[in-house]
Design an enzyme around this catalytic site. Structure first.
Site, PDB file in Angstrom:
ATOM      1  N   CYS A  94      -4.820  -5.261  -9.145  1.00 19.65           N
ATOM      2  CA  CYS A  94      -5.211  -3.888  -9.470  1.00 19.65           C
ATOM      3  C   CYS A  94      -6.389  -3.808 -10.460  1.00 19.65           C
ATOM      4  O   CYS A  94      -7.506  -4.074 -10.084  1.00 19.65           O
ATOM      5  CB  CYS A  94      -3.979  -3.128  -9.956  1.00 19.65           C
ATOM      6  N   HIS A 193       1.623  -4.684  -7.193  1.00 24.40           N
ATOM      7  CA  HIS A 193       2.244  -4.895  -8.496  1.00 24.40           C
ATOM      8  C   HIS A 193       3.715  -5.154  -8.274  1.00 24.40           C
ATOM      9  O   HIS A 193       4.181  -5.299  -7.168  1.00 24.40           O
ATOM     10  CB  HIS A 193       2.143  -3.595  -9.323  1.00 24.40           C
TER      11      HIS A 193
HETATM   12  N1  GLN Z   1      -7.261   2.070 -13.508  1.00 26.80           N
HETATM   13  C1  GLN Z   1      -7.066   1.547 -12.247  1.00 26.80           C
HETATM   14  C2  GLN Z   1      -6.669   2.542 -11.165  1.00 26.80           C
HETATM   15  O1  GLN Z   1      -5.864   3.453 -11.364  1.00 26.80           O
HETATM   16  C3  GLN Z   1      -6.107   0.359 -12.339  1.00 26.80           C
HETATM   17  C4  GLN Z   1      -4.644   0.710 -12.445  1.00 26.80           C
HETATM   18  C5  GLN Z   1      -3.743  -0.487 -12.388  1.00 26.80           C
HETATM   19  O2  GLN Z   1      -4.112  -1.594 -12.766  1.00 26.80           O
HETATM   20  N2  GLN Z   1      -2.514  -0.278 -11.984  1.00 26.80           N
HETATM   21  O3  GLN Z   1      -7.225   2.420 -10.111  1.00 26.80           O
END
Ligand code: GLN
Length: 243
Positions: A94, A193
């Site tokens: 992510c 995740h």
């Molecule tokens: N800020 C990023 C997004 O929302 C990463 C979020 C994350 O790592 N879960 O796309």
């Protein structure tokens, strides 16, 4: 045999149990008699990555991504890109995945530069993509499904790079083109995740094998009993995957 696992920015990129990925890598090595050392790498740590066999970057919010973007692009881009070119095994999730690309354009118009190791760019959308996710991947000729949880507003678009898999359920890179993640050499990016590795033993072992192959020129791994992991995986697939 011994593998050194580099955990990059454990204090900044650590959303949704990302640390579980590090524990899974370490355990699956140790259960086979392979030593696994974990090294934390953060803003003030010096490394040129030649001492690392598997590198991990987790996810983070926009605020943390700004700090990481500065550190990666100003201090580490050259060494990290040359390690990636040399075949370093790397998993990024992510927020970390986004910063291995060219840039992440956040919703407030901030353009955070990435190191450009992956030929991707990310633009914040106006809808958060939060859901379970199921993908199908083919790596080194082996096809398998992976399950995870995604929570991002960034929409990632691939340019000259292959996806990690195709989306069976969920959004993936951008909710539009059916692709999820990216693969370049032994570097992997994904939105899974949750954390991703405890739920997906085939993917974890593929990372360990690649690291052993690079370091020792051999990559045979003793099989483990993955029945519990498969039970969870199959339950999620049964619940969400459309026929
Ligand atoms: N800020 C990023 C997004 O929302 C990463 C979020 C994350 O790592 N879960 O796309």
């Amino acid at each position: 045999m011994k593998l050194t696992i580099g955990h990059m920015y454990p204090d900044l990129l650590n959303l949704y149990g990302d640390r579980g990925n590090i524990i899974t890598l370490k355990k699956r090595c140790e259960w086979r008699g392979i030593d696994a050392e974990i090294k934390s790498i953060t803003i003030d740590t010096n490394t040129d990555f030649t001492d690392i066999d598997i590198l991990f970057l987790g996810g983070g919010s926009d605020r943390e991504q700004k700090i990481v973007s500065d550190d990666l692009t100003l201090r580490r881009a050259k060494n990290l890109k040359s390690a990636i070119e040399d075949g370093l095994t790397l998993l990024s999730i992510c927020g970390g995945y986004q910063l291995l690309g060219k840039y992440y354009l956040s919703s407030d118009g901030n353009k955070l530069p990435g190191i450009g190791a992956l030929d991707i760019y990310t633009v914040a959308g106006n809808k958060r993509m939060i859901d379970n996710i199921i993908i199908e991947s083919t790596i080194d000729g082996k096809t398998f499904k992976m399950v995870g949880f995604e929570n991002h507003s960034g929409k990632t678009f691939l340019q000259n790079v292959k996806p990690l898999g195709r989306v069976i359920y969920g959004n993936g890179n951008n909710g539009e083109d059916g692709m999820e993640g990216a693969v370049y050499k032994n570097t992997f990016g994904t939105y899974l995740h949750g954390p991703v590795l405890p739920k997906n033993p085939e993917f974890t072992d593929m990372l360990i094998r690649k690291a052993l192959d690079r370091k020792y020129g051999k990559n045979q791994l003793e099989p483990l009993d993955d029945s519990f992991e498969h039970l969870t995986q199959n339950a999620i697939i049964k619940r969400f995957a459309k026929k």
